[in-house]
Write an enzyme that holds these catalytic residues in place. Sequence first.
Site, PDB file in Angstrom:
ATOM      1  N   CYS A 270     136.563 -23.297  -6.757  1.00 49.12           N
ATOM      2  CA  CYS A 270     135.516 -22.435  -7.314  1.00 49.12           C
ATOM      3  C   CYS A 270     136.219 -21.259  -7.987  1.00 49.12           C
ATOM      4  O   CYS A 270     137.285 -21.437  -8.563  1.00 49.12           O
ATOM      5  CB  CYS A 270     134.505 -22.013  -6.253  1.00 49.12           C
ATOM      6  SG  CYS A 270     135.201 -21.186  -4.815  1.00 49.12           S
ATOM      7  N   THR A 271     135.664 -20.057  -7.910  1.00 47.61           N
ATOM      8  CA  THR A 271     136.301 -18.919  -8.577  1.00 47.61           C
ATOM      9  C   THR A 271     137.336 -18.243  -7.681  1.00 47.61           C
ATOM     10  O   THR A 271     138.478 -18.032  -8.079  1.00 47.61           O
ATOM     11  CB  THR A 271     135.238 -17.901  -9.024  1.00 47.61           C
ATOM     12  OG1 THR A 271     134.431 -18.502 -10.047  1.00 47.61           O
ATOM     13  CG2 THR A 271     135.888 -16.654  -9.615  1.00 47.61           C
TER      14      THR A 271
END
Length: 375
Positions: A270-271
Site C-alpha cells: 500500500c502506501t
Amino acid sequence: MTISRTRLTAAVALTGALVLGTPALAVAAPAAGSASADTSAAAPAVARHAIPFTSATATQQADGSFTLTWTAPGARNVTVYAGTDPDDIRHRKAVAKGTGSATVTVTGLAAADRWFFELVPDRGAPLVVADRSLHLASAPNFRDAGGYRTADGQWVRTGVVYRSGDLSKLTDQDLAKLRRLGIRTVFDLRTPAEQKTAPDRLPAGATAVNANVLGVADTGAFNVTSPQAAVRAMVDAERTMVSADSARTAYHSVLNALVERNDENVLFHCTAGKDRTGWASAALLTALGVPRETVEADYLASNTYRAAEIAATLAQLPPAYQAIYKPLLDVRSEYLAAGFDEVQRKFGSFDAYLKSGLGLDKRDLRDLRSQLLVG
C-alpha cells in the site's frame, strides 16, 4: 457496532498523505488539553517435526557481515551454507558451524541481491533463512513476509512472498534486483487516487493487480483533534479492513493468487506498508498457522523499518500537531487486536473469516500451506 467505510478511508488516506508529503491536508486545531485471538486456522499438530529449529534469524550488519542465531533442540551440531538462490544452495563450503543453540557471524560474502543461509542440523531437516529486509533506501519497509515458524513446527518459506509500502521511488537498480528475485505479481492495495499521485515502478515482467482495499476512487480530507481521536480512527480502520466488502474482495485476491502462484514470487503493498499491507500479512500468516504473538511482532516491525521515515514526517509538522498525528503514522498492538476482535465479532472464528469472509475453502487452505510451508 457498524463502522463507517468513510472513517476507514479517511484514516488510512491521511496516513498515506503524510507519508507522501501531500501538502493539501486538512489539519484540525488540537482539542483543549490534548497533549487473545483465535488461532484455529493452524494446521493440525504433528507428532514430530522434520525441521528441528524452534527459532532462527539472519541479520545483515552495517559492515556487510551477517549475524545468525538459532535454536534446534535435539541437534548437537549445525553447519551453515550460503547461496543467492534459496532453492539452490550448494554445499561446497560451509560458511559457519555451531552447536544446537548458537549465534555465529558470517563475513567475507560478496555483494549480492540477497544472501540466503541453509542451516543443516546433524539431526532433522535443514532450514533456509535470510535477513528479512531487502535494505532498499527507496522503500525501507520492503521485506520478506516469510521466515516464521508455525504453531505446529513448520516454517513459512523465505524468498516467496514480499510486503512493502510505496514503490514509486524505486531506482532502476532496485527494479533490477526485484526482477532477479523473481517477483512477478504485484498487488496494489491503494486507491486509484493514490496510484495516480505515486505511480508504482515495477520490475520488468511483473504483472500489476489492482486490489483496492478501501473500495473508493479518491480519499478526502480528515480532521483529527487529539491523539485519542487518532487512535480511535486507526482502531476503526482496522476493524473495517476485516468487514468491508471491498477489503474482503481485495484480500481474497491476494491469498487466492498465492494458492495458484505457480512458483512465481508475489508482492503486496500500500502506501506506508503498515495498515492495509499489515492486515494482508496478518491474515496470511494466521492462515498458515503462525502464532498470534509472531504475527503481532511482524505487524509491529513496521515501526522499526519506518522509524526514520516517521521521524522525518513528524519533523515537517508544527509541534502542536506532532502528538496528534503520530498514532496515524505508526502501528500499535491495539490496532491489530481490533482486527482480530472484528474477525471474532463478525465471523465467530478465524477459520470462518477465511471461509465466509475471504472465500477460501479447505482445499484452498491446504494448497496455500503446501505452497508456502516447509517442514
